[in-house]
Scaffold this motif. Structure first.
Motif, PDB file in Angstrom:
ATOM      1  N   ALA A  26       0.845  -1.158   0.277  1.00 48.17           N
ATOM      2  CA  ALA A  26      -0.061   0.073  -0.095  1.00 48.17           C
ATOM      3  C   ALA A  26       0.834   1.153  -0.100  1.00 48.17           C
ATOM      4  O   ALA A  26       0.510   2.107  -0.668  1.00 48.17           O
ATOM      5  CB  ALA A  26      -0.864   0.029   1.178  1.00 48.17           C
ATOM      6  N   CYS A  30       0.627   3.831  -3.077  1.00 49.82           N
ATOM      7  CA  CYS A  30       0.085   4.935  -2.818  1.00 49.82           C
ATOM      8  C   CYS A  30       1.041   6.189  -3.133  1.00 49.82           C
ATOM      9  O   CYS A  30       0.807   7.319  -3.579  1.00 49.82           O
ATOM     10  CB  CYS A  30      -0.313   5.156  -1.248  1.00 49.82           C
ATOM     11  N   SER A  34       0.854   9.229  -5.622  1.00 47.83           N
ATOM     12  CA  SER A  34       0.819  10.583  -5.085  1.00 47.83           C
ATOM     13  C   SER A  34       1.626  11.502  -5.627  1.00 47.83           C
ATOM     14  O   SER A  34       1.494  12.685  -5.747  1.00 47.83           O
ATOM     15  CB  SER A  34       1.231  10.417  -3.726  1.00 47.83           C
ATOM     16  N   SER A  50     -11.362   8.823  -2.479  1.00 45.64           N
ATOM     17  CA  SER A  50     -10.792   7.654  -1.631  1.00 45.64           C
ATOM     18  C   SER A  50     -11.934   7.690  -0.501  1.00 45.64           C
ATOM     19  O   SER A  50     -12.315   6.595   0.231  1.00 45.64           O
ATOM     20  CB  SER A  50      -9.582   8.187  -0.549  1.00 45.64           C
ATOM     21  N   THR A 189      -6.330   1.965  -6.122  1.00 46.40           N
ATOM     22  CA  THR A 189      -5.278   2.617  -4.797  1.00 46.40           C
ATOM     23  C   THR A 189      -5.817   2.458  -3.682  1.00 46.40           C
ATOM     24  O   THR A 189      -5.419   2.079  -2.506  1.00 46.40           O
ATOM     25  CB  THR A 189      -4.420   3.646  -5.179  1.00 46.40           C
ATOM     26  N   ALA A 190      -6.941   3.163  -3.782  1.00 49.92           N
ATOM     27  CA  ALA A 190      -8.108   3.348  -2.493  1.00 49.92           C
ATOM     28  C   ALA A 190      -8.198   1.839  -1.946  1.00 49.92           C
ATOM     29  O   ALA A 190      -8.193   1.563  -0.493  1.00 49.92           O
ATOM     30  CB  ALA A 190      -9.163   4.392  -2.661  1.00 49.92           C
ATOM     31  N   ALA A 193      -5.250   0.482  -0.152  1.00 48.98           N
ATOM     32  CA  ALA A 193      -4.837   0.788   1.116  1.00 48.98           C
ATOM     33  C   ALA A 193      -5.958   0.866   2.257  1.00 48.98           C
ATOM     34  O   ALA A 193      -5.745   1.072   3.406  1.00 48.98           O
ATOM     35  CB  ALA A 193      -4.569   2.317   0.865  1.00 48.98           C
ATOM     36  N   VAL A 202      -6.685   6.918   4.240  1.00 43.71           N
ATOM     37  CA  VAL A 202      -6.216   6.666   2.746  1.00 43.71           C
ATOM     38  C   VAL A 202      -5.818   7.951   2.127  1.00 43.71           C
ATOM     39  O   VAL A 202      -4.571   7.949   1.346  1.00 43.71           O
ATOM     40  CB  VAL A 202      -7.288   6.042   1.887  1.00 43.71           C
ATOM     41  N   LEU A 206      -2.035   8.730   0.219  1.00 40.67           N
ATOM     42  CA  LEU A 206      -1.946   9.373  -1.210  1.00 40.67           C
ATOM     43  C   LEU A 206      -1.402  10.731  -1.585  1.00 40.67           C
ATOM     44  O   LEU A 206      -0.921  11.112  -2.427  1.00 40.67           O
ATOM     45  CB  LEU A 206      -3.555   9.246  -1.648  1.00 40.67           C
ATOM     46  N   SER A 231       8.070   6.590   1.844  1.00 44.87           N
ATOM     47  CA  SER A 231       6.857   5.746   2.185  1.00 44.87           C
ATOM     48  C   SER A 231       7.049   4.473   2.689  1.00 44.87           C
ATOM     49  O   SER A 231       6.262   4.032   3.691  1.00 44.87           O
ATOM     50  CB  SER A 231       5.836   5.733   1.055  1.00 44.87           C
TER      51      SER A 231
END
Length: 308
Positions: A26, A30, A34, A50, A189-190, A193, A202, A206, A231
């Motif tokens: 995740a 993310c 981002s 999200s 992606t949401a 995560a 979330v 992001l 991250s």
């Protein structure tokens, strides 16, 4: 407890191993996405999508469909509704985003409260990192791999779209299609995560990594390396701290990312608040030092020059 036990002890439990893998997947996915969200200025859009996927995820659970399908449908629905409200009324885009995502998020909360389930659907909202099953991990790994591969393969097109949509259109690309693709990847992606930090946090995963990398470099290609690296490091640190301090895992991961951003915000060499002052101070001192060195050299040369 020595250093070895600090790192090895959590890995003796299968649920911690699955949590660590989930968090890393995740965090990396993310963070890569981002970079584009920060560059385009889609922070609010990331927040909207999200949160808006929550009712889609719950409805997908009710009908027994994959979470990703419901998330993508409601992600695009949120974007469409924002566009309709913005284009057909006097309401500006930021207000439209707030109205749509808060309404859809509230719908998701209502569905969670009335949906009979043997599992606690509140985990979708707040995350359940330590409760990730093997099947959840497989789904997360597949979705994460799909998003990551698409982002890397199409990175040049997405980057051109972010910098200059007009030029992208002039060379034959479809800016609307690229934007829709990014929004679809955002919805996927949401879902990736959700298990890690839940719907509420979330948006932090992001936005924070990309913003952190943005303060560290002026090169977008370096951002794509720095953001996931920072991250991932924060994900590991946060998970280990949550284990040893007995705190919420998802919250600690995001808190670690926030701490990393704060350090970069203050001490980044070129764009940090304190770092800029230190760099400027050094630059102001350098010319004086050079003149002083020149004068000293001249004095030494004069002193050693043979006298007539």
């Amino acid at each position: 407890m020595d250093v070895i036990d600090f790192f090895v002890d959590p890995l003796r439990y299968d649920f911690m191993v699955r949590a660590l893998i989930t968090t890393l997947i995740a965090a990396v996915v993310c963070a890569v996405l981002s970079c584009w969200l920060v560059l385009i200025g889609w922070s609010l859009m990331g927040d909207a999508v999200s949160h808006a996927v929550l009712p889609g995820v719950v409805l997908a659970y009710i009908v027994g469909a994959p979470f990703a399908i419901g998330a993508v449908i409601f992600g695009f629905l949120a974007v469409a509704l924002i566009g309709v409200v913005r284009d057909t009324s006097r309401v500006k885009e930021d207000a439209a985003i707030g109205i749509v995502f808060s309404t859809l998020f509230a719908l998701g909360l209502v569905l969670v409260s009335v949906t009979p389930s043997q599992t606690d659907l509140n985990h979708i909202i707040f995350g359940n990192l330590l409760g990730v099953s093997r099947s959840d991990l497989v789904q997360i790994a597949i979705l994460g791999a799909v998003v990551f591969v698409v982002l890397i393969v199409k990175r040049r097109d997405f980057t051109l779209y972010a910098f200059d949509p007009t030029h992208a259109h002039a060379i034959g690309l479809n800016p609307r299609l690229l934007g829709a693709a990014l929004l679809g990847l955002l919805a996927l992606t949401a879902v990736v995560a959700l298990q890690a930090v839940g719907v509420i946090l979330v948006v932090a995963m992001l936005i924070i990594p990309g913003a952190t990398a943005y303060l560290l470099t002026d090169s977008f290609h370096r951002m794509l390396v720095i953001a996931p690296a920072v991250s991932a490091a924060c994900a590991v640190i946060g998970l280990y701290l949550s284990y040893h301090l007995d705190t919420a895992s998802g919250g600690m991961v995001v808190l670690s990312q926030g701490a990393a951003f704060a350090l970069v915000y203050l001490f980044a060499p070129q764009h940090g608040v304190i770092g800029r002052r230190i760099t400027a101070s050094r630059r102001r001192r350098t010319p004086r030092d050079d003149r002083g060195n020149t004068e000293n050299h001249a004095e030494r040369d004069w002193a050693t020059e043979p006298k007539s």
